[in-house]
Write a protein that holds these residues in place. Sequence first.
Motif, PDB file in Angstrom:
ATOM      1  N   MET A 289      92.800  24.078  11.767  1.00  0.00           N
ATOM      2  CA  MET A 289      91.934  25.236  10.995  1.00  0.00           C
ATOM      3  C   MET A 289      90.927  24.595  10.079  1.00  0.00           C
ATOM      4  SD  MET A 289      93.895  27.923   8.326  1.00  0.00           S
ATOM      5  CE  MET A 289      93.849  26.700   6.902  1.00  0.00           C
ATOM      6  N   SER A 290      89.515  24.991  10.302  1.00  0.00           N
ATOM      7  CA  SER A 290      88.574  24.155   9.568  1.00  0.00           C
ATOM      8  C   SER A 290      88.480  24.756   8.030  1.00  0.00           C
ATOM      9  CB  SER A 290      87.408  24.437  10.419  1.00  0.00           C
ATOM     10  OG  SER A 290      87.399  24.199  11.506  1.00  0.00           O
ATOM     11  N   ASP A 291      88.085  24.003   6.990  1.00  0.00           N
ATOM     12  CA  ASP A 291      87.704  24.411   5.719  1.00  0.00           C
ATOM     13  C   ASP A 291      86.345  24.827   5.556  1.00  0.00           C
ATOM     14  OD1 ASP A 291      88.982  23.219   2.840  1.00  0.00           O
ATOM     15  OD2 ASP A 291      87.206  24.744   3.257  1.00  0.00           O
ATOM     16  N   SER A 292      86.156  26.042   4.999  1.00  0.00           N
ATOM     17  CA  SER A 292      84.673  26.366   4.861  1.00  0.00           C
ATOM     18  C   SER A 292      83.854  25.443   4.177  1.00  0.00           C
ATOM     19  CB  SER A 292      84.555  27.597   4.155  1.00  0.00           C
ATOM     20  OG  SER A 292      85.171  27.652   2.776  1.00  0.00           O
ATOM     21  N   SER A 293      84.466  24.312   3.166  1.00  0.00           N
ATOM     22  CA  SER A 293      83.746  23.551   2.509  1.00  0.00           C
ATOM     23  C   SER A 293      83.116  22.572   3.488  1.00  0.00           C
ATOM     24  CB  SER A 293      84.838  22.889   1.562  1.00  0.00           C
ATOM     25  OG  SER A 293      85.720  22.079   2.231  1.00  0.00           O
ATOM     26  N   SER A 294      83.459  22.513   4.674  1.00  0.00           N
ATOM     27  CA  SER A 294      82.704  21.619   5.701  1.00  0.00           C
ATOM     28  C   SER A 294      81.372  22.198   6.008  1.00  0.00           C
ATOM     29  CB  SER A 294      83.683  21.494   6.609  1.00  0.00           C
ATOM     30  OG  SER A 294      83.782  22.559   7.429  1.00  0.00           O
ATOM     31  N   ILE A 295      81.065  23.301   5.803  1.00  0.00           N
ATOM     32  CA  ILE A 295      79.793  23.947   6.138  1.00  0.00           C
ATOM     33  C   ILE A 295      78.509  23.307   5.365  1.00  0.00           C
ATOM     34  CG2 ILE A 295      78.311  25.919   6.535  1.00  0.00           C
ATOM     35  CD1 ILE A 295      80.748  27.493   6.891  1.00  0.00           C
TER      36      ILE A 295
ATOM     37  N   ARG B 279      72.401  24.839  11.846  1.00  0.00           N
ATOM     38  CA  ARG B 279      71.794  25.552  13.197  1.00  0.00           C
ATOM     39  C   ARG B 279      72.813  25.688  14.176  1.00  0.00           C
ATOM     40  NH1 ARG B 279      66.585  26.784  12.756  1.00  0.00           N
ATOM     41  NH2 ARG B 279      65.707  26.003  10.933  1.00  0.00           N
ATOM     42  N   PHE B 280      72.903  26.943  14.710  1.00  0.00           N
ATOM     43  CA  PHE B 280      73.821  27.206  16.040  1.00  0.00           C
ATOM     44  C   PHE B 280      72.667  28.194  16.960  1.00  0.00           C
ATOM     45  CE2 PHE B 280      76.955  25.608  13.574  1.00  0.00           C
ATOM     46  CZ  PHE B 280      78.031  25.045  14.583  1.00  0.00           C
ATOM     47  N   ASP B 281      73.060  28.054  18.195  1.00  0.00           N
ATOM     48  CA  ASP B 281      72.291  29.257  18.976  1.00  0.00           C
ATOM     49  C   ASP B 281      72.911  30.458  18.762  1.00  0.00           C
ATOM     50  OD1 ASP B 281      70.483  27.355  20.559  1.00  0.00           O
ATOM     51  OD2 ASP B 281      72.574  26.543  21.352  1.00  0.00           O
ATOM     52  N   VAL B 282      74.165  30.739  18.513  1.00  0.00           N
ATOM     53  CA  VAL B 282      74.649  31.810  18.272  1.00  0.00           C
ATOM     54  C   VAL B 282      75.752  31.666  17.248  1.00  0.00           C
ATOM     55  CG1 VAL B 282      75.955  33.850  19.410  1.00  0.00           C
ATOM     56  CG2 VAL B 282      74.435  32.534  20.684  1.00  0.00           C
ATOM     57  N   VAL B 283      75.763  32.811  16.251  1.00  0.00           N
ATOM     58  CA  VAL B 283      76.892  32.871  15.420  1.00  0.00           C
ATOM     59  C   VAL B 283      77.721  34.335  15.673  1.00  0.00           C
ATOM     60  CG1 VAL B 283      77.481  33.643  13.039  1.00  0.00           C
ATOM     61  CG2 VAL B 283      75.754  31.979  13.377  1.00  0.00           C
ATOM     62  N   VAL B 284      78.814  34.189  16.137  1.00  0.00           N
ATOM     63  CA  VAL B 284      79.624  35.549  16.048  1.00  0.00           C
ATOM     64  C   VAL B 284      80.412  35.879  14.846  1.00  0.00           C
ATOM     65  CG1 VAL B 284      81.494  36.463  17.525  1.00  0.00           C
ATOM     66  CG2 VAL B 284      79.712  34.974  18.568  1.00  0.00           C
ATOM     67  N   ILE B 285      80.565  36.868  14.374  1.00  0.00           N
ATOM     68  CA  ILE B 285      81.037  37.348  13.188  1.00  0.00           C
ATOM     69  C   ILE B 285      82.402  37.949  13.512  1.00  0.00           C
ATOM     70  CG2 ILE B 285      80.917  38.471  10.989  1.00  0.00           C
ATOM     71  CD1 ILE B 285      77.932  38.151  11.076  1.00  0.00           C
TER      72      ILE B 285
ATOM     73  N   LEU C  61      82.816  32.774  13.111  1.00  0.00           N
ATOM     74  CA  LEU C  61      83.327  32.707  11.749  1.00  0.00           C
ATOM     75  C   LEU C  61      84.398  33.993  11.549  1.00  0.00           C
ATOM     76  CD1 LEU C  61      79.927  32.294   9.942  1.00  0.00           C
ATOM     77  CD2 LEU C  61      81.426  30.641  10.728  1.00  0.00           C
ATOM     78  N   ASP C  62      85.231  33.618  10.580  1.00  0.00           N
ATOM     79  CA  ASP C  62      86.207  34.659  10.456  1.00  0.00           C
ATOM     80  C   ASP C  62      86.492  34.433   8.830  1.00  0.00           C
ATOM     81  OD1 ASP C  62      87.877  36.848  12.070  1.00  0.00           O
ATOM     82  OD2 ASP C  62      89.033  36.326  10.160  1.00  0.00           O
ATOM     83  N   GLU C  63      86.905  35.675   8.277  1.00  0.00           N
ATOM     84  CA  GLU C  63      87.416  35.313   6.831  1.00  0.00           C
ATOM     85  C   GLU C  63      88.951  35.047   6.796  1.00  0.00           C
ATOM     86  OE1 GLU C  63      85.822  39.408   5.923  1.00  0.00           O
ATOM     87  OE2 GLU C  63      87.581  39.459   4.616  1.00  0.00           O
ATOM     88  N   THR C  64      89.606  35.529   7.754  1.00  0.00           N
ATOM     89  CA  THR C  64      91.081  35.116   7.696  1.00  0.00           C
ATOM     90  C   THR C  64      91.304  33.470   8.296  1.00  0.00           C
ATOM     91  OG1 THR C  64      91.594  35.664  10.077  1.00  0.00           O
ATOM     92  CG2 THR C  64      91.183  37.711   8.407  1.00  0.00           C
TER      93      THR C  64
ATOM     94  N   ASN D  26      88.614  31.104   7.397  1.00  0.00           N
ATOM     95  CA  ASN D  26      88.396  31.104   6.004  1.00  0.00           C
ATOM     96  C   ASN D  26      86.927  31.137   5.669  1.00  0.00           C
ATOM     97  OD1 ASN D  26      91.211  31.071   5.440  1.00  0.00           O
ATOM     98  ND2 ASN D  26      91.443  28.901   5.993  1.00  0.00           N
ATOM     99  N   THR D  27      86.149  31.747   6.403  1.00  0.00           N
ATOM    100  CA  THR D  27      84.493  31.612   6.088  1.00  0.00           C
ATOM    101  C   THR D  27      84.138  33.123   6.070  1.00  0.00           C
ATOM    102  OG1 THR D  27      84.612  29.433   7.220  1.00  0.00           O
ATOM    103  CG2 THR D  27      82.725  30.612   6.971  1.00  0.00           C
ATOM    104  N   LYS D  28      83.876  33.594   4.967  1.00  0.00           N
ATOM    105  CA  LYS D  28      83.564  34.867   4.833  1.00  0.00           C
ATOM    106  C   LYS D  28      81.899  35.045   4.845  1.00  0.00           C
ATOM    107  CE  LYS D  28      83.757  39.209   2.270  1.00  0.00           C
ATOM    108  NZ  LYS D  28      84.581  40.070   1.316  1.00  0.00           N
TER     109      LYS D  28
END
Lengths: 437, 437
Positions: free
Chosen positions: A1-7, A12-18, A43-46, A194-196
């Motif tokens: 599980m990644s922490d959002s603080s690492s962003i 840059r990405f080619d594609v973001v999937v929400i 990315l997912d908020e859960t 955990n990234t909304k």
Amino acid sequence: MSDSSSIRKDERFDVVVIGAGVIGLSSAYHMKSENTDLRIIVLDETGAAGQGDTAKSAGAFRNVFTSDVNRLLAGSSIDFYGHIQKDLGFNLDLKYSGYLWLLADKQFRRLENVVESMRREGIQLRIWEKKDLKDMINGVNLEFGENDEEAGIIKAENVVKGLQGIKCGVVSPDLIAKFYEQEFRKIGGTIRYNTKVGSLLLEPRARLGIPSEPLIWQDKKISGVKTAAGTIVADTVVVAAGCRADRLLDPIGIDARFRPRKRQIFSLRSPKIEALLNTKGFNEYDMLPFTITPRAGVFIRPEPTERGFWVGAADELGRSFRFEEEPQAERDYYTYSIYPVLSKYFPQFMDVSPTNMWAGLYDVNTLDAIPYLFEEDGAIVVSGLSGSGIMKADAVGRMVTALYEKKEYANLYGGKEIRVARLGINERDVGIERFVL
Amino acid sequence: MSDSSSIRKDERFDVVVIGAGVIGLSSAYHMKSENTDLRIIVLDETGAAGQGDTAKSAGAFRNVFTSDVNRLLAGSSIDFYGHIQKDLGFNLDLKYSGYLWLLADKQFRRLENVVESMRREGIQLRIWEKKDLKDMINGVNLEFGENDEEAGIIKAENVVKGLQGIKCGVVSPDLIAKFYEQEFRKIGGTIRYNTKVGSLLLEPRARLGIPSEPLIWQDKKISGVKTAAGTIVADTVVVAAGCRADRLLDPIGIDARFRPRKRQIFSLRSPKIEALLNTKGFNEYDMLPFTITPRAGVFIRPEPTERGFWVGAADELGRSFRFEEEPQAERDYYTYSIYPVLSKYFPQFMDVSPTNMWAGLYDVNTLDAIPYLFEEDGAIVVSGLSGSGIMKADAVGRMVTALYEKKEYANLYGGKEIRVARLGINERDVGIERFVL
């Protein structure tokens, strides 16, 4: 599980999937699998895969539809899930235990032609006589006397036939999500939990430094997303956020094309209902199929691992369209709306109370109940899954991929093709679903 | 003006119409006129006829459409308004002053076939050469040099032709509303202003006295409305509440089928622009038509009584879908979005600031921009007028009446018929609008 603080800022990405539900993860996996060099982030908020409305699903699937689009989407996805479990050895708790519609006379007569036309399309269906149903299903109540006041009040009609969909059954939505998550990561995909996403980034193609940009005369493009931890820039943003999609799309004036509606599930366990779990004759598992009563779409879904059942209903008029962050199941809904119907057809549920309950949100497409998939200025939107997202997720993910690749047709699992624009807006062509009870 | 406190508890009418805008009043008038014994009440939260979004309209009308439904709705309504003013002597400030689309080369070429097909349908159109436009329109700027940096930034394309719709023009929406109000009252209709409908009454057809009624297995019906001053019971509720419709329909699970979007109008007066008001050659009034520039739908509408112009734009992507009780016009929107385009094509607007501005809400049908009209369990819903409600209100009111009377076809003013279900959901058939700029 990644922490959002690492962003970091302006990654840059080619594609973001929400959205890391079944739809987002299937899309991400198929896009990456077809285009291995693409840098894709989900990315997912859960905190984990499939923990939004995917997890609230009744976890049932069927291929019984009259719309050929529905058949293609569900049929090929179900086949792929079967392949995952059987050939790839990844357990999805998938069982072809069947759907069983208990039909009143009027319903059966209305559906006779529909059944024939579906059979011609290769849908395996079996019709059971009332006598068979009585013999096979422990304690089921299919006929109500004229003096049965309760039956009269809830308009419980006598059942004359049972219609079984053979290539239907139950599956664990959570495990489907986990499969795509695992495979997507294996081939180098990135997921951040955990990234909304707070908003979509709508930017002029040529920024001028004027206030209030983008202005009406500027060419614009959705060029990424903003999160609490910074901006992620991307060429394409796939919005697979279920009932949260309108919160992202409304501010930039794109209609997400669904209305949110709460659906509740009640879990019941009791020695009184255990005998019903072991129902022989419908399938190889000797379990009751996912069974739908003739009133108000009240259904029961066996959950053998819990030694019990999940029950719910398909209410429409009177059930509000409303978004809620944490929709709650209502005990009164069970007591007054579901229970009278359930206990009438299945008397063994009498005086059994839910041991657990939960609610999710359907993103209802009120036009035709078939998903929308369209591209608009850098965003690919997939919405309106209308409660049948689990059983269509694989096909939808392949169609998202084809749309991203600007292909006219998507190749579905099993070799069939579907024109991507059929799920779009301008050239929408989804057939008519006549199998509605 | 009635006071809402005069409403007693549980009043009964045959029909409640929610909304005293042009749509609600036209519907109420035609229903009552066709069924004089009907007890019809119109409710509105404002204090007078047409004071909601009707009053915020740009007050322009056109019959230039490729969809035959659009032509029927607008064409017959415009004819009826002409009849009101000419034959009935009720002034609507209606002028057939024309629409004038200034077309860039690409637009003109795309529209050539469309123009021909509309002409075949009897739409009067006139094509003007660039030279004519230059001669006729004071100070208009139709060509931009390659070194015109501003023109390059806003992508102001050279105008090659003008397309004039002859049976188009301007009208006062307020006066149309007042006409229907007056006529509706004359034949015994009731209107209550300052009366906000809080909710629709959804009731079981047979009440049992159980908690949480109506329950999912009960037959239900919309049976009236609740207001602060009490309940009004009615067999039919007509929801003609524009952008407020979803606040009433969402709680009972009916999709109102529109998204709300703010549209702003800026009123400009200045000696510098007065000469433009007097433009000869386009119409009998020697006034400039309602003129649309080739960029971002920026338009100017002469308002001779104010010795000035109203200007606005048709922005899409980037303009949020959002409901606001009191939407406000934004000066920055004029300054940065409209003004650069406006002053490029019409340099006399340079340094002219708005003296007045206001904003209304469009109820946008994002599917096809043509109204929805459908009946659901006691409610007749008319929605998605998408900013062209004024010019279609008469026809829509007649269709509401036909739907109420369960007639398959509505008779429009002028003798043409239209199948009511064409504006519905299941049998929707509205043609394709190809005249989009």
